[in-house]
Design a protein around this motif. Structure first.
Motif, PDB file in Angstrom:
ATOM      1  N   ALA A  74       0.840  -1.208   0.000  1.00  0.00           N
ATOM      2  CA  ALA A  74       0.000   0.000   0.000  1.00  0.00           C
ATOM      3  C   ALA A  74       0.871   1.253   0.000  1.00  0.00           C
ATOM      4  N   SER A  75       1.940   1.279   0.776  1.00  0.00           N
ATOM      5  CA  SER A  75       2.864   2.424   0.766  1.00  0.00           C
ATOM      6  C   SER A  75       4.241   2.018   1.266  1.00  0.00           C
ATOM      7  N   VAL A  76       5.241   2.825   0.870  1.00  0.00           N
ATOM      8  CA  VAL A  76       6.640   2.509   1.208  1.00  0.00           C
ATOM      9  C   VAL A  76       7.331   3.785   1.670  1.00  0.00           C
ATOM     10  N   ILE A  77       8.166   3.652   2.707  1.00  0.00           N
ATOM     11  CA  ILE A  77       9.072   4.745   3.077  1.00  0.00           C
ATOM     12  C   ILE A  77      10.479   4.176   3.005  1.00  0.00           C
ATOM     13  N   GLN A  78      11.351   4.858   2.279  1.00  0.00           N
ATOM     14  CA  GLN A  78      12.770   4.486   2.351  1.00  0.00           C
ATOM     15  C   GLN A  78      13.486   5.765   2.735  1.00  0.00           C
ATOM     16  N   ASP A  79      13.843   5.872   4.031  1.00  0.00           N
ATOM     17  CA  ASP A  79      14.371   7.162   4.428  1.00  0.00           C
ATOM     18  C   ASP A  79      15.868   7.110   4.659  1.00  0.00           C
ATOM     19  N   GLY A  80      16.396   8.289   5.043  1.00  0.00           N
ATOM     20  CA  GLY A  80      17.843   8.439   5.125  1.00  0.00           C
ATOM     21  C   GLY A  80      18.462   7.948   6.412  1.00  0.00           C
ATOM     22  N   ARG A  81      17.654   7.259   7.259  1.00  0.00           N
ATOM     23  CA  ARG A  81      18.211   6.794   8.523  1.00  0.00           C
ATOM     24  C   ARG A  81      19.092   5.588   8.269  1.00  0.00           C
ATOM     25  N   LYS A  82      20.284   5.853   7.755  1.00  0.00           N
ATOM     26  CA  LYS A  82      21.132   4.762   7.286  1.00  0.00           C
ATOM     27  C   LYS A  82      21.978   4.166   8.403  1.00  0.00           C
ATOM     28  N   GLU A  83      22.139   2.861   8.371  1.00  0.00           N
ATOM     29  CA  GLU A  83      23.226   2.251   9.121  1.00  0.00           C
ATOM     30  C   GLU A  83      24.341   2.148   8.091  1.00  0.00           C
ATOM     31  N   THR A  84      25.473   1.618   8.432  1.00  0.00           N
ATOM     32  CA  THR A  84      26.585   1.570   7.481  1.00  0.00           C
ATOM     33  C   THR A  84      26.194   0.713   6.270  1.00  0.00           C
ATOM     34  N   GLY A  85      26.094   1.344   5.125  1.00  0.00           N
ATOM     35  CA  GLY A  85      25.784   0.614   3.887  1.00  0.00           C
ATOM     36  C   GLY A  85      24.383   0.041   3.829  1.00  0.00           C
ATOM     37  N   ALA A  86      23.560   0.408   4.800  1.00  0.00           N
ATOM     38  CA  ALA A  86      22.213  -0.176   4.854  1.00  0.00           C
ATOM     39  C   ALA A  86      21.170   0.925   4.935  1.00  0.00           C
ATOM     40  N   VAL A  87      19.938   0.563   4.592  1.00  0.00           N
ATOM     41  CA  VAL A  87      18.860   1.549   4.624  1.00  0.00           C
ATOM     42  C   VAL A  87      17.602   0.888   5.187  1.00  0.00           C
TER      43      VAL A  87
END
Ligand code: HSE
Length: 441
Positions: A389-402
Motif C-alpha cells: 500500500a505504501s513505502v518509506i525508504q528514508d535516510g536513517r542509514k546504518e553503514t551501507g544499509a537503509v
C-alpha cells in the motif's frame, strides 16, 4: 437463622488485597446500605503478616495459614488474591468443597483451570466471582455475562494489560526507555510478580481467553491463543507508526466467524483517530461488538490496588445479595451461569490456526542500499499475493544499509510468513524483518 453479616476471608494480602480491605473498611456503611447487612472482613491469610501495609487491620484476624480461612465455619466468601496457579487452584477447589463462595482476580488460573473450577462450583452450588480478573475496575465480565446477554457478540478488541499500555504510551509520548518505564509500572503495583507475563503478552492472552469463552459460549484453550508481546517494539517502529497515522498498542483480538474462533494477542497498529488508539497509560479499554448493538466500548483503570479492589468488592456484594436471597428462598439458586451460558448449552468451537487469519501488515527491513533491492523485496511479496500500500525508504542509514518500511494491503498470514522466509534468505536483507499487524482502515 437469617445471617446478620456476611463474613469474608481473604487469602493474599498484597496490592489488590490491601485495595479490597481498604474499600471494605472505608465504605462499610454504604455497602451495608446497598446490601442490607454489613460485609465484614473476618480473616486474612498471607505468608508474610509482619510487613508494613498501607492499611491497618486488627492483628487478631491475621493468619499465615490459608486453611484456617477455608475451615472457618463463619466465613461465607473466600477471596483468593495470591495469584499464580498453585496453590491458588488447590485452595479454591478446597474452599468450594467446603461450600464457600469464591471471589478471585486470578486470570492465569481461570485461563488454565476455569472449566474445572466452574464445574466444581456448579456441583457444590456455590458462586465464583471474577470481575477483577479482566480490566481491573472495568465491569466487563458483568457487561458480557449480563448487559449484553441479549446479543450475539461477534468481535472483541481489547487493551487489557495496563503495564504494556503504560510502557507503550510513555515510549510514544516521552521517548522513555523500555526498561525505565517497566520499573515505574512495577513500583506503581501494575505489573505481575513475573513482569514477562505483562510484556510477553501472556497476561493479555489469559484475559482474552476468559472474555472470548464468555462471549462465544465455548472453552478457549489458552495454548491456542496466539501470543506475541511488546519486547521487540522499538522507538523507531513507534515513530514510523506515527508517520503512517497509527498508534502502537498491545491488542487482544477475538472474533467468531463460520463456526470458528479467532483469538490472538500481538502488538497492533491502530489508526490514531480510533477510540482505542487514544487509550493511554495504565488505562484499559475493551471494544465489544454485538450483532444487534454494534460497537460498545468499556474504558477504565486496568490495574492498581483501588480499581481492582473495587471490582473484587462488587463481586462480594453480588454474591452476598445472592446468599441473602437464597436464605429467604430456603434453597441455593444460580442466577447467572458462571460462564454466561448454561453448561448444558455450551459448545466446543475450533480455534482458527494463526496462519489462516487475514490482516494488513507493517514491515521494516534493513537492506543493502543499492539499486534493485526494493523491487526484489516487492517481487517476493507479489509472488505471495501480497500487495504493497505504501513505502518509506528514508535516510536513517546504518553503514551501507537503509530502512525499508512498508504497509501492505490485507493479506493472509500464511502468505506473509512464507514471503518473509524467502526475504530473510536474501543476502541483501541484513537483519530479521520487523512485522507488526495493522487493524482498522
Ligand atoms: N499486570 C496486570 C496489568 C494487572 O498490567 O494489567 C492487572 O491485571
Amino acid at each position: 437463622m437469617i445471617k446478620k453479616t456476611i463474613q469474608v476471608g481473604l487469602i493474599g494480602f498484597g496490592t489488590v488485597g490491601c485495595g479490597m480491605a481498604e474499600i471494605l473498611l472505608q465504605r462499610e456503611e454504604e455497602i451495608a446500605g446497598r446490601l442490607g447487612v454489613p460485609l465484614c472482613l473476618a480473616q486474612v491469610a498471607d505468608l508474610d503478616i509482619e510487613r508494613e501495609r498501607p492499611i491497618k487491620i486488627k492483628k487478631s484476624i491475621l493468619t499465615t495459614n490459608a486453611h484456617d480461612i477455608i475451615a472457618n465455619p463463619k466465613i461465607d466468601i473466600v477471596v483468593e488474591l495470591m495469584g499464580g496457579i498453585s496453590p491458588a487452584r488447590e485452595l479454591i477447589l478446597d474452599a468450594i468443597a467446603h461450600g464457600k463462595h469464591v471471589v478471585t482476580a486470578n486470570k492465569a488460573l481461570l485461563a488454565y483451570h476455569g472449566e474445572e473450577i466452574f464445574k466444581a462450583a456448579n456441583v457444590a452450588g456455590v458462586e465464583v466471582g471474577f470481575e477483577a480478573a479482566v480490566g481491573g475496575g472495568i465491569p466487563i465480565i458483568r457487561a458480557i455475562k449480563e448487559g449484553l446477554s441479549g446479543d450475539q457478540i461477534t468481535d472483541i478488541f481489547g487493551i487489557v494489560n495496563g503495564t504494556s499500555n503504560y510502557i507503550l504510551t510513555k515510549m510514544s509520548n516521552e521517548k522513555a526507555s523500555f526498561s525505565d518505564v517497566l520499573k515505574e509500572a512495577q513500583v506503581l503495583g501494575y505489573a505481575e510478580a513475573d513482569p514477562t507475563l505483562d510484556i510477553g503478552g501472556g497476561d493479555s492472552a489469559h484475559k482474552l481467553a476468559i472474555l472470548a469463552s464468555l462471549a462465544f459460549g465455548t472453552p478457549v484453550p489458552i495454548k491456542e491463543v496466539y501470543t506475541e508481546g511488546i519486547a521487540q517494539i522499538t522507538p523507531m517502529d513507534i515513530a514510523y507508526a506515527d508517520q503512517f497515522g497509527y498508534q502502537m498498542k498491545l491488542l487482544a483480538i477475538a472474533k467468531i466467524a463460520d463456526g470458528q474462533i479467532e483469538a490472538r494477542v500481538h502488538p497492533t497498529m491502530l489508526p490514531k483517530e480510533t477510540l482505542l488508539a487514544k487509550v493511554n497509560g495504565v488505562f484499559n479499554a475493551i471494544c465489544v461488538v454485538g450483532e444487534s448493538v454494534g460497537e460498545t466500548l468499556f474504558y477504565g483503570r486496568g490495574a492498581g490496588s483501588a480499581p481492582t479492589g473495587s471490582a473484587v468488592v462488587s463481586d462480594l456484594i453480588d454474591i452476598a445479595r445472592k446468599r441473602l436471597t437464597d436464605q429467604q428462598a430456603g434453597a441455593p439458586t444460580i442466577r447467572v451461569p458462571h460462564t454466561g451460558t448454561l453448561s448444558s448449552h455450551r459448545v466446543t468451537l475450533p480455534i482458527r490456526p494463526m496462519e489462516q487469519i487475514e490482516s494488513r501488515y507493517y514491515l521494516r527491513l534493513i537492506v543493502e542500499d543499492r539499486p534493485g533491492v526494493l523491487s526484489k523485496v516487492a517481487g517476493v511479496l507479489g509472488q505471495h499475493h501480497i500487495s504493497i500500500a505504501s513505502v518509506i525508504q528514508d535516510g536513517r542509514k546504518e553503514t551501507g544499509a537503509v530502512q525499508l518500511v512498508m504497509m501492505t494491503h490485507r493479506s493472509r498470514e500464511k502468505d506473509m510468513q512464507a514471503a518473509l522466509k524467502t526475504i530473510s534468505e536474501s543476502k541483501t536483507v541484513y537483519k530479521p524483518t520487523t512485522l507488526i499487524r495493522v487493524e482498522g482502515t
